[in-house]
Enzyme design. Structure first.
Site, short mmCIF file in Angstrom:
data_model
loop_
_atom_site.label_atom_id
_atom_site.label_comp_id
_atom_site.label_asym_id
_atom_site.label_seq_id
_atom_site.Cartn_x
_atom_site.Cartn_y
_atom_site.Cartn_z
N ASP A 46 9.92 -3.53 -1.48
CA ASP A 46 9.20 -3.00 0.06
C ASP A 46 8.99 -4.42 0.53
OD1 ASP A 46 8.87 -0.55 -0.49
OD2 ASP A 46 6.62 -0.47 -0.99
N CYS A 88 9.12 -3.70 -6.20
CA CYS A 88 9.82 -2.30 -5.62
C CYS A 88 10.68 -2.44 -4.61
CB CYS A 88 8.48 -1.45 -5.35
SG CYS A 88 7.66 -2.04 -3.73
N CYS A 105 1.56 -0.90 -2.02
CA CYS A 105 1.80 -0.74 -0.38
C CYS A 105 0.67 -1.25 0.49
CB CYS A 105 2.18 0.62 -0.04
SG CYS A 105 3.64 1.11 -1.02
N CYS A 141 9.08 2.70 1.09
CA CYS A 141 8.55 3.90 0.69
C CYS A 141 7.70 4.35 2.01
CB CYS A 141 7.93 4.22 -0.42
SG CYS A 141 6.18 3.31 -0.66
#
Length: 167
Positions: free
Chosen positions: A65, A63, A133, A90
């Site tokens: 991140d 993603c 996350c 995010c």
């Protein structure tokens, strides 16, 4: 905070107007995620060369991140006295970083290694698609502790080597 202000300026919004992400996009996020995104705790960084600072830098290629989490440790007690983070990602990644820094402060390093991503995810009510996350946050904590311990070994090893050459 600066990112949010820059985005508002770019969108031509005043500070009293709602931003698109706080109105529509986050409706599916839990209030804890929104709180930590809108009011992130402990944003910033320490000097990575400070021997009392451990730095964990982790990323999720899927993603994009990237999370940097730093801990400042009292070398006498081994207790984490402060923590900072910088995250590119995010809202869930930012919230996970913010929660992680809150949870590690005031704890012993061995205690923070027991913090699991599932606890962070549960606290933030992250949906399954955002669990990575909280995994980043757990990995960042572990990496920061590992970095601090490696620095201590180098520092103590150099000090011990200096003492033996002087004897």
């Amino acid at each position: 905070m600066m990112l949010k202000q820059a985005a508002k300026k770019a969108l031509g919004l005043t500070s009293r107007q709602s931003t698109p992400w706080s109105v529509g996009i986050f409706r599916s996020y839990h209030e804890n995620v929104i709180d930590h995104y809108d009011n992130p705790r402990n944003v910033g960084s320490f000097d990575k060369n400070d021997p009392n600072v451990g730095t964990g830098l982790v990323g999720a290629p899927a993603c994009g991140d990237v999370m940097k989490l730093q801990i400042k440790v009292d070398e006498k007690t081994g207790q984490i006295v402060d923590a900072r983070f910088k995250t590119f990602g995010c809202g869930s990644a930012i919230a996970s970083s913010s929660v992680a820094t809150e949870w590690v402060k005031g704890k012993a390093m061995d205690d923070v290694l027991t913090i699991k991503n599932t606890e962070i995810a549960k606290h933030l009510s992250l949906p399954p698609v955002k669990l990575h996350c909280s995994m980043l946050a757990e990995d960042a904590i572990k990496a920061a502790v590992k970095d601090y311990k490696e620095k201590r070994v180098k520092t103590n090893g150099a000090a011990a080597a200096g003492e033996t050459t002087q004897a």
